[in-house]
Design a protein around this motif. Sequence first.
Motif, PDB file in Angstrom:
ATOM      1  N   ASN A  50       0.770  -1.245   0.000  1.00  0.00           N
ATOM      2  CA  ASN A  50       0.000   0.000   0.000  1.00  0.00           C
ATOM      3  C   ASN A  50       0.801   1.294   0.000  1.00  0.00           C
ATOM      4  O   ASN A  50       0.238   2.368   0.181  1.00  0.00           O
ATOM      5  N   GLY A 105       2.209   2.320  -2.607  1.00  0.00           N
ATOM      6  CA  GLY A 105       1.949   2.887  -3.933  1.00  0.00           C
ATOM      7  C   GLY A 105       2.855   2.360  -5.034  1.00  0.00           C
ATOM      8  O   GLY A 105       3.105   3.046  -6.025  1.00  0.00           O
ATOM      9  N   LYS A 106       3.326   1.114  -4.886  1.00  0.00           N
ATOM     10  CA  LYS A 106       4.242   0.551  -5.891  1.00  0.00           C
ATOM     11  C   LYS A 106       3.573   0.410  -7.263  1.00  0.00           C
ATOM     12  O   LYS A 106       4.125   0.843  -8.275  1.00  0.00           O
ATOM     13  N   ALA A 142       2.551   9.551  -6.850  1.00  0.00           N
ATOM     14  CA  ALA A 142       2.193   8.706  -7.992  1.00  0.00           C
ATOM     15  C   ALA A 142       0.809   9.094  -8.487  1.00  0.00           C
ATOM     16  O   ALA A 142       0.483   8.905  -9.659  1.00  0.00           O
TER      17      ALA A 142
HETATM   18  P1  GDP Z   1       1.126  -1.106  -3.544  1.00  0.00           P
HETATM   19  O1  GDP Z   1       0.466  -2.105  -2.664  1.00  0.00           O
HETATM   20  O2  GDP Z   1       2.428  -0.642  -2.954  1.00  0.00           O
HETATM   21  O3  GDP Z   1       1.262  -1.525  -4.964  1.00  0.00           O
HETATM   22  O4  GDP Z   1       0.213   0.203  -3.525  1.00  0.00           O
HETATM   23  P2  GDP Z   1      -0.884   0.695  -4.567  1.00  0.00           P
HETATM   24  O5  GDP Z   1      -0.242   1.286  -5.761  1.00  0.00           O
HETATM   25  O6  GDP Z   1      -1.875  -0.371  -4.801  1.00  0.00           O
HETATM   26  O7  GDP Z   1      -1.535   1.892  -3.773  1.00  0.00           O
HETATM   27  C1  GDP Z   1      -2.180   1.695  -2.517  1.00  0.00           C
HETATM   28  C2  GDP Z   1      -3.180   2.799  -2.300  1.00  0.00           C
HETATM   29  O8  GDP Z   1      -2.516   4.047  -2.218  1.00  0.00           O
HETATM   30  C3  GDP Z   1      -4.179   2.935  -3.441  1.00  0.00           C
HETATM   31  O9  GDP Z   1      -5.430   3.216  -2.910  1.00  0.00           O
HETATM   32  C4  GDP Z   1      -3.644   4.120  -4.251  1.00  0.00           C
HETATM   33  O10 GDP Z   1      -4.666   4.815  -4.921  1.00  0.00           O
HETATM   34  C5  GDP Z   1      -3.052   4.975  -3.142  1.00  0.00           C
HETATM   35  N1  GDP Z   1      -1.965   5.818  -3.642  1.00  0.00           N
HETATM   36  C6  GDP Z   1      -0.890   5.407  -4.332  1.00  0.00           C
HETATM   37  N2  GDP Z   1      -0.075   6.461  -4.605  1.00  0.00           N
HETATM   38  C7  GDP Z   1      -0.689   7.546  -4.086  1.00  0.00           C
HETATM   39  C8  GDP Z   1      -0.335   8.959  -4.020  1.00  0.00           C
HETATM   40  O11 GDP Z   1       0.682   9.412  -4.533  1.00  0.00           O
HETATM   41  N3  GDP Z   1      -1.205   9.779  -3.373  1.00  0.00           N
HETATM   42  C9  GDP Z   1      -2.345   9.310  -2.809  1.00  0.00           C
HETATM   43  N4  GDP Z   1      -3.111  10.197  -2.214  1.00  0.00           N
HETATM   44  N5  GDP Z   1      -2.682   8.017  -2.842  1.00  0.00           N
HETATM   45  C10 GDP Z   1      -1.882   7.144  -3.466  1.00  0.00           C
END
Ligand code: GDP
Length: 435
Positions: free
Chosen positions: A209, A211-212, A342
């Motif tokens: 979560n 944001g990868k 991101a």
């Molecule tokens: P991962 O598990 O690391 O791949 O994370 P995700 O890309 O799935 O992102 C997890 C959550 O964080 C999602 O709900 C995204 O929309 C949110 N998110 C990712 N990057 C950002 C950002 O730069 N700003 C905000 N506000 N939310 C983000």
Amino acid sequence: MIRVSGPSLGPFARDLLGREPIPRHAHYGPVRDEHGEILDHCLALYFPSPHSYTGEDVLELQGHGGPVVMQLLLSHVLQAGRALGLRMARPGEFTERAFLNDKMDLAQAEAVADLIDAGSAQAARMAARSLGGEFSAQVHQLVAQLIEVRMLIEACLDFPEEELDGLESFGFADRLERLSAALQSLLSRARQGVLVREGMNVVIAGEPNVGKSSLLNALARDDIAIVTDVPGTTRDRLSQAIVIDGVPLNIIDTAGIRETDDPVERLGIERARREIEKADVVLWLADATAGTVEAGPTDPVVMQIISWATAAGASLLPVLNKIDLLGEPEAPVGDDRLRLSALTGQGIADLEQRLLSLAGWQGSAEASFIARERHLEALREAGAHLAMAAQVLEQGPELMAEELRLAQQALGSITGTFTADDLLGEIFSRFCIGK
Ligand code: GDP
């Protein structure tokens, strides 16, 4: 297209086409099977030796292209050429013959494969320049300078010492220095060529979560169409290919690496580990809203990924995501991590530039031709012999002459002047069939 190459194809071409082909003219007409039945109407081009791709007689037949009709044509051509010993070409054999018949040198032949395999528009343009001889011309220029020095040394060897005022009078030290400088500059440009050909591997590591996936999407945004439309650009299920400024980036996915006792999943982790160990950069992503300025990652999985990657030589690039959620956009003192969102795209361009500079990318102006790791090795080897030649300068011309001979041999391996047969086999076997 069906392409036939070999010595004395004239009568074969005439029989197959039912007419005498005019060299390098397009002929349109039926190609008939042994019963006189039309197989297809084809465009035929005949290139008598030596004015052809391979340097041999070449006949090219362009049919209508469906798999069945092409297969019929191919069987017919093979049958018709049986008396000539006609057989299917090995991968890269046309280009290999072109090389063996001096139609192109080895660096140009490799550029043919690199042009076909180009993963970006930049790579294709640079491969076209290598194929046009730009890289080879630079190598030849170095070799010419080297030969000049070698000739002077041979002159020294031929005359007894008392007839010469010593080696200084020839300015060998200066000449060697100029040669080394020219070689280093070529090496630096060739490195850019390798980077565009091979791209860089990036691992994005971070807790769930942070944001990868969002970051990957943001990086791929201009590019997703290219990536999904071109088959083979994604080399592996575990990785995704994107292109930044013409440099292909292979992003290695680390999702799914969580500790497990399941033997099947463990196999997956082993595979992921091998991918991660190929990384040039490991991007450690953290959530800017998660609070304190950390000294480093605490999540065991993230730590594991970073340690695998850095142990294998990757650089670590710490990045903070989600800065759009911070009231305070400025970085706290002592935290020099790259900051981005991101979601809004803020900071993404900076990240791209950081990735490129970590890879050693010096901008497209520096990168004019495509090159391979093999070429870098040859240039480095030549450089080492030049350095050695300068070191043994004091000890008389014989040792220096030998070092320069070896330097020239290393440079010659790039264009194929001196190249072992097994290396040729290795290079051409990687081509696709028909090239
Ligand atoms: P991962 O598990 O690391 O791949 O994370 P995700 O890309 O799935 O992102 C997890 C959550 O964080 C999602 O709900 C995204 O929309 C949110 N998110 C990712 N990057 C950002 C950002 O730069 N700003 C905000 N506000 N939310 C983000």
